[in-house]
Design a protein around this motif. Structure first.
Motif, PDB file in Angstrom:
ATOM      1  N   ARG A  46       0.841  -1.205   0.000  1.00 19.09           N
ATOM      2  CA  ARG A  46       0.000   0.000   0.000  1.00 19.09           C
ATOM      3  C   ARG A  46       0.876   1.255   0.000  1.00 19.09           C
ATOM      4  O   ARG A  46       2.032   1.230   0.433  1.00 19.09           O
ATOM      5  CB  ARG A  46      -0.950   0.017   1.204  1.00 19.09           C
ATOM      6  CG  ARG A  46      -0.253   0.110   2.577  1.00 19.09           C
ATOM      7  CD  ARG A  46      -0.293   1.533   3.100  1.00 19.09           C
ATOM      8  NE  ARG A  46       0.377   1.740   4.364  1.00 19.09           N
ATOM      9  CZ  ARG A  46       1.641   2.121   4.502  1.00 19.09           C
ATOM     10  NH1 ARG A  46       2.437   2.255   3.450  1.00 19.09           N
ATOM     11  NH2 ARG A  46       2.163   2.364   5.690  1.00 19.09           N
ATOM     12  N   LYS A  48       0.765   4.898   1.654  1.00 23.26           N
ATOM     13  CA  LYS A  48       0.051   5.529   2.768  1.00 23.26           C
ATOM     14  C   LYS A  48      -0.945   6.562   2.249  1.00 23.26           C
ATOM     15  O   LYS A  48      -0.625   7.319   1.320  1.00 23.26           O
ATOM     16  CB  LYS A  48       1.096   6.234   3.646  1.00 23.26           C
ATOM     17  CG  LYS A  48       0.860   6.100   5.124  1.00 23.26           C
ATOM     18  CD  LYS A  48       2.062   6.734   5.850  1.00 23.26           C
ATOM     19  CE  LYS A  48       1.911   6.705   7.344  1.00 23.26           C
ATOM     20  NZ  LYS A  48       1.835   5.391   7.936  1.00 23.26           N
ATOM     21  N   LYS A  56       0.762  11.794  10.330  1.00 20.14           N
ATOM     22  CA  LYS A  56       2.068  11.361  10.842  1.00 20.14           C
ATOM     23  C   LYS A  56       3.079  12.506  10.787  1.00 20.14           C
ATOM     24  O   LYS A  56       3.871  12.687  11.718  1.00 20.14           O
ATOM     25  CB  LYS A  56       2.570  10.154  10.053  1.00 20.14           C
ATOM     26  CG  LYS A  56       3.719   9.439  10.727  1.00 20.14           C
ATOM     27  CD  LYS A  56       3.874   8.023  10.233  1.00 20.14           C
ATOM     28  CE  LYS A  56       4.950   7.293  10.993  1.00 20.14           C
ATOM     29  NZ  LYS A  56       5.024   5.875  10.678  1.00 20.14           N
ATOM     30  N   ARG A 106      14.346  -3.141  12.045  1.00 20.05           N
ATOM     31  CA  ARG A 106      13.818  -3.073  13.415  1.00 20.05           C
ATOM     32  C   ARG A 106      13.174  -4.410  13.740  1.00 20.05           C
ATOM     33  O   ARG A 106      12.286  -4.866  13.029  1.00 20.05           O
ATOM     34  CB  ARG A 106      12.784  -1.943  13.543  1.00 20.05           C
ATOM     35  CG  ARG A 106      13.443  -0.619  13.919  1.00 20.05           C
ATOM     36  CD  ARG A 106      12.504   0.529  13.812  1.00 20.05           C
ATOM     37  NE  ARG A 106      12.230   0.839  12.413  1.00 20.05           N
ATOM     38  CZ  ARG A 106      11.436   1.813  12.013  1.00 20.05           C
ATOM     39  NH1 ARG A 106      10.812   2.550  12.878  1.00 20.05           N
ATOM     40  NH2 ARG A 106      11.242   2.038  10.730  1.00 20.05           N
ATOM     41  N   TYR A 108      10.970  -6.201  15.989  1.00 21.72           N
ATOM     42  CA  TYR A 108       9.950  -6.182  17.043  1.00 21.72           C
ATOM     43  C   TYR A 108       9.489  -7.601  17.395  1.00 21.72           C
ATOM     44  O   TYR A 108       8.450  -7.791  17.993  1.00 21.72           O
ATOM     45  CB  TYR A 108       8.740  -5.343  16.607  1.00 21.72           C
ATOM     46  CG  TYR A 108       9.054  -3.885  16.361  1.00 21.72           C
ATOM     47  CD1 TYR A 108       9.699  -3.115  17.329  1.00 21.72           C
ATOM     48  CD2 TYR A 108       8.693  -3.280  15.168  1.00 21.72           C
ATOM     49  CE1 TYR A 108       9.987  -1.777  17.101  1.00 21.72           C
ATOM     50  CE2 TYR A 108       8.969  -1.936  14.928  1.00 21.72           C
ATOM     51  CZ  TYR A 108       9.615  -1.197  15.901  1.00 21.72           C
ATOM     52  OH  TYR A 108       9.894   0.126  15.675  1.00 21.72           O
ATOM     53  N   LYS A 113       6.992  -4.857  21.142  1.00 19.10           N
ATOM     54  CA  LYS A 113       6.616  -3.496  21.545  1.00 19.10           C
ATOM     55  C   LYS A 113       5.715  -3.533  22.785  1.00 19.10           C
ATOM     56  O   LYS A 113       5.030  -4.532  23.025  1.00 19.10           O
ATOM     57  CB  LYS A 113       5.877  -2.814  20.391  1.00 19.10           C
ATOM     58  CG  LYS A 113       6.818  -2.100  19.427  1.00 19.10           C
ATOM     59  CD  LYS A 113       6.051  -1.183  18.515  1.00 19.10           C
ATOM     60  CE  LYS A 113       6.809   0.077  18.229  1.00 19.10           C
ATOM     61  NZ  LYS A 113       6.061   1.024  17.408  1.00 19.10           N
ATOM     62  N   SER A 115       2.935  -2.367  23.240  1.00 18.23           N
ATOM     63  CA  SER A 115       1.541  -2.682  22.890  1.00 18.23           C
ATOM     64  C   SER A 115       1.299  -4.182  22.738  1.00 18.23           C
ATOM     65  O   SER A 115       0.173  -4.655  22.796  1.00 18.23           O
ATOM     66  CB  SER A 115       1.188  -2.002  21.561  1.00 18.23           C
ATOM     67  OG  SER A 115       2.059  -2.452  20.538  1.00 18.23           O
ATOM     68  N   GLU A 155      -5.646  -4.681  16.171  1.00 21.38           N
ATOM     69  CA  GLU A 155      -5.177  -3.646  17.102  1.00 21.38           C
ATOM     70  C   GLU A 155      -5.086  -2.294  16.410  1.00 21.38           C
ATOM     71  O   GLU A 155      -5.437  -1.265  16.984  1.00 21.38           O
ATOM     72  CB  GLU A 155      -3.801  -4.073  17.652  1.00 21.38           C
ATOM     73  CG  GLU A 155      -3.387  -3.323  18.885  1.00 21.38           C
ATOM     74  CD  GLU A 155      -2.414  -2.205  18.604  1.00 21.38           C
ATOM     75  OE1 GLU A 155      -1.978  -1.585  19.562  1.00 21.38           O
ATOM     76  OE2 GLU A 155      -2.092  -1.943  17.426  1.00 21.38           O
TER      77      GLU A 155
HETATM   78  P1  0O2 Z   1       0.142   2.471   9.120  1.00 19.83           P
HETATM   79  O1  0O2 Z   1      -1.238   2.954   8.943  1.00 19.83           O
HETATM   80  O2  0O2 Z   1       0.230   1.006   9.252  1.00 19.83           O
HETATM   81  O3  0O2 Z   1       1.087   3.012   8.104  1.00 19.83           O
HETATM   82  P2  0O2 Z   1       5.536   5.519  14.856  1.00 19.83           P
HETATM   83  O4  0O2 Z   1       4.737   5.347  13.582  1.00 19.83           O
HETATM   84  O5  0O2 Z   1       5.879   6.920  15.160  1.00 19.83           O
HETATM   85  O6  0O2 Z   1       4.928   4.759  16.020  1.00 19.83           O
HETATM   86  P3  0O2 Z   1       7.891   4.747  13.438  1.00 19.83           P
HETATM   87  O7  0O2 Z   1       9.190   5.326  13.893  1.00 19.83           O
HETATM   88  O8  0O2 Z   1       7.330   5.292  12.174  1.00 19.83           O
HETATM   89  O9  0O2 Z   1       6.904   4.805  14.674  1.00 19.83           O
HETATM   90  O10 0O2 Z   1       8.113   3.219  13.225  1.00 19.83           O
HETATM   91  P4  0O2 Z   1       7.461   1.943  13.838  1.00 19.83           P
HETATM   92  O11 0O2 Z   1       7.187   2.053  15.283  1.00 19.83           O
HETATM   93  O12 0O2 Z   1       8.374   0.874  13.402  1.00 19.83           O
HETATM   94  O13 0O2 Z   1       6.029   1.848  13.121  1.00 19.83           O
HETATM   95  C1  0O2 Z   1       5.900   1.797  11.772  1.00 19.83           C
HETATM   96  C2  0O2 Z   1       4.685   0.959  11.428  1.00 19.83           C
HETATM   97  O14 0O2 Z   1       4.707  -0.286  12.141  1.00 19.83           O
HETATM   98  C3  0O2 Z   1       3.365   1.581  11.815  1.00 19.83           C
HETATM   99  O15 0O2 Z   1       2.950   2.494  10.846  1.00 19.83           O
HETATM  100  C4  0O2 Z   1       2.460   0.344  11.880  1.00 19.83           C
HETATM  101  O16 0O2 Z   1       2.122  -0.111  10.576  1.00 19.83           O
HETATM  102  C5  0O2 Z   1       3.398  -0.666  12.493  1.00 19.83           C
HETATM  103  N1  0O2 Z   1       3.299  -0.630  13.951  1.00 19.83           N
HETATM  104  C6  0O2 Z   1       4.211  -0.168  14.820  1.00 19.83           C
HETATM  105  N2  0O2 Z   1       3.789  -0.308  16.072  1.00 19.83           N
HETATM  106  C7  0O2 Z   1       2.562  -0.856  16.017  1.00 19.83           C
HETATM  107  C8  0O2 Z   1       1.604  -1.251  17.018  1.00 19.83           C
HETATM  108  O17 0O2 Z   1       1.806  -1.116  18.217  1.00 19.83           O
HETATM  109  N3  0O2 Z   1       0.432  -1.785  16.555  1.00 19.83           N
HETATM  110  C9  0O2 Z   1       0.177  -1.980  15.227  1.00 19.83           C
HETATM  111  N4  0O2 Z   1      -0.991  -2.506  14.888  1.00 19.83           N
HETATM  112  N5  0O2 Z   1       1.061  -1.608  14.279  1.00 19.83           N
HETATM  113  C10 0O2 Z   1       2.227  -1.040  14.666  1.00 19.83           C
HETATM  114  P5  0O2 Z   1       1.842   3.584  11.153  1.00 19.83           P
HETATM  115  O18 0O2 Z   1       2.238   4.836  10.469  1.00 19.83           O
HETATM  116  O19 0O2 Z   1       1.622   3.693  12.634  1.00 19.83           O
HETATM  117  O20 0O2 Z   1       0.527   3.027  10.547  1.00 19.83           O
END
Ligand code: 0O2
Length: 271
Positions: A46, A48, A56, A106, A108, A113, A115, A155
């Motif tokens: 996808r 964004k 963001k 990274r 995880y 994490k 969460s 989640e």
């Molecule tokens: P989307 O809609 O999936 O694109 P941050 O986004 O600030 O928390 P960062 O530094 O961008 O953190 O990187 P991180 O933490 O590795 O997260 C990047 C993506 O990993 C997120 O994108 C989510 O897709 C996924 N992710 C990370 N943490 C979690 C979590 O606790 N739960 C879920 N379900 N997904 C997570 P986006 O932009 O948050 O969302």
């Protein structure tokens, strides 16, 4: 970047996601066609949504003219695996590729994490060529098992609904669910060989049956005098299909191959 130009700015990201989806799906195809186990079960991709980019960028204090450089997950690929062990295989596969350059990773999975989120993230630079020339695009590749994906998808939607402020009780339940998912991944890994073997047998049987049906179709001439012979072959096939082993089915297939070859030479169709 001017906000009214976001569509143009995102075009190379769309191209990167499309190309990478083709490439990762090709790995699945290659494995299946050669009868090998595919470490990749499914691929999703996808770009964004602009609203999520704006959210963001605002959350991280990134000015709009810098978001393409500073947001590393505008283009996203998600690789779904059956087992945790497959994630390592996919990670090695990506590191070894010449068409993408790993910039960060990274983990995880080893470092779950807060969460309860588990996934392996690899950020790569991937080159695409458009009418404007070549662009090096940042792509975030998330690699996770089917079970991890189930949890993360649920989640994520709840997090979206509650705008990151998940009620404590819900958060606690999600953590319990995350523990259950972890336990399930471990259980599945323990019986991985058994599962992979069963899937291989299923694939093999499906492929032998497809060849047999293909041969039966070619042997069928439609002429009345051969109807009985064809019926006998068909009945024998049903009998072996339902009650026989894979070896018997393969043996029947080989006999049919020979028969088809003889008929081809003779230009005749008789059993
Ligand atoms: P989307 O809609 O999936 O694109 P941050 O986004 O600030 O928390 P960062 O530094 O961008 O953190 O990187 P991180 O933490 O590795 O997260 C990047 C993506 O990993 C997120 O994108 C989510 O897709 C996924 N992710 C990370 N943490 C979690 C979590 O606790 N739960 C879920 N379900 N997904 C997570 P986006 O932009 O948050 O969302």
């Amino acid at each position: 970047m001017k906000i009214q130009l976001w569509r143009e700015a995102l075009a190379p990201y769309h191209l990167a996601v499309e190309e990478l989806m083709v490439k990762f799906n090709h790995i699945i195809k290659e494995c299946r066609e050669t009868g090998n186990y595919s470490p990749i079960e499914a691929v999703q991709g996808r770009v964004k949504k602009i609203s999520s980019i704006l959210d963001k960028a605002q959350r991280k204090g990134i000015p709009l003219n810098e978001f393409t450089e500073r947001l590393d997950d505008i283009a996203g690929i998600r690789i779904i695996c059956q087992f945790v062990e497959d994630i390592d295989t996919v990670v090695r596969l990506i590191r070894d590729r010449r068409d993408m350059e790993v910039v960060s990773e990274r983990d995880y999975i080893s470092h779950i994490k807060e969460s309860g989120y588990r996934s392996y993230h690899i950020n790569v630079l991937y080159e695409v060529n458009t009418m404007d020339g070549s662009h090096k695009i940042q792509v975030e590749i998330q690699i996770r098992t089917m079970a991890m994906n189930f949890w993360a998808t649920i989640e994520h939607s709840l997090r979206y609904k509650y705008k990151e402020e998940l009620p404590e009780a819900l958060s606690a339940r999600l953590k319990t669910a995350a523990d259950a998912v972890l336990a399930m991944d471990c259980e599945m890994s323990a019986i991985r060989d058994e599962i992979v073997d069963a899937q291989r047998l299923f694939q093999e049987k499906a492929s032998v049956v497809a060849d047999i049906l293909n041969n039966l179709q070619n042997l069928y001439s439609g002429e009345e005098e051969y109807e009985d012979a064809m019926l006998n072959i068909q009945n024998e096939f049903y009998e072996i299909y339902h009650n026989g082993s894979l070896e018997e089915l393969e043996d029947f297939g080989r006999r049919l191959d020979k028969l088809a070859a003889v008929r081809k030479v003779q230009g005749l169709y008789s059993y």
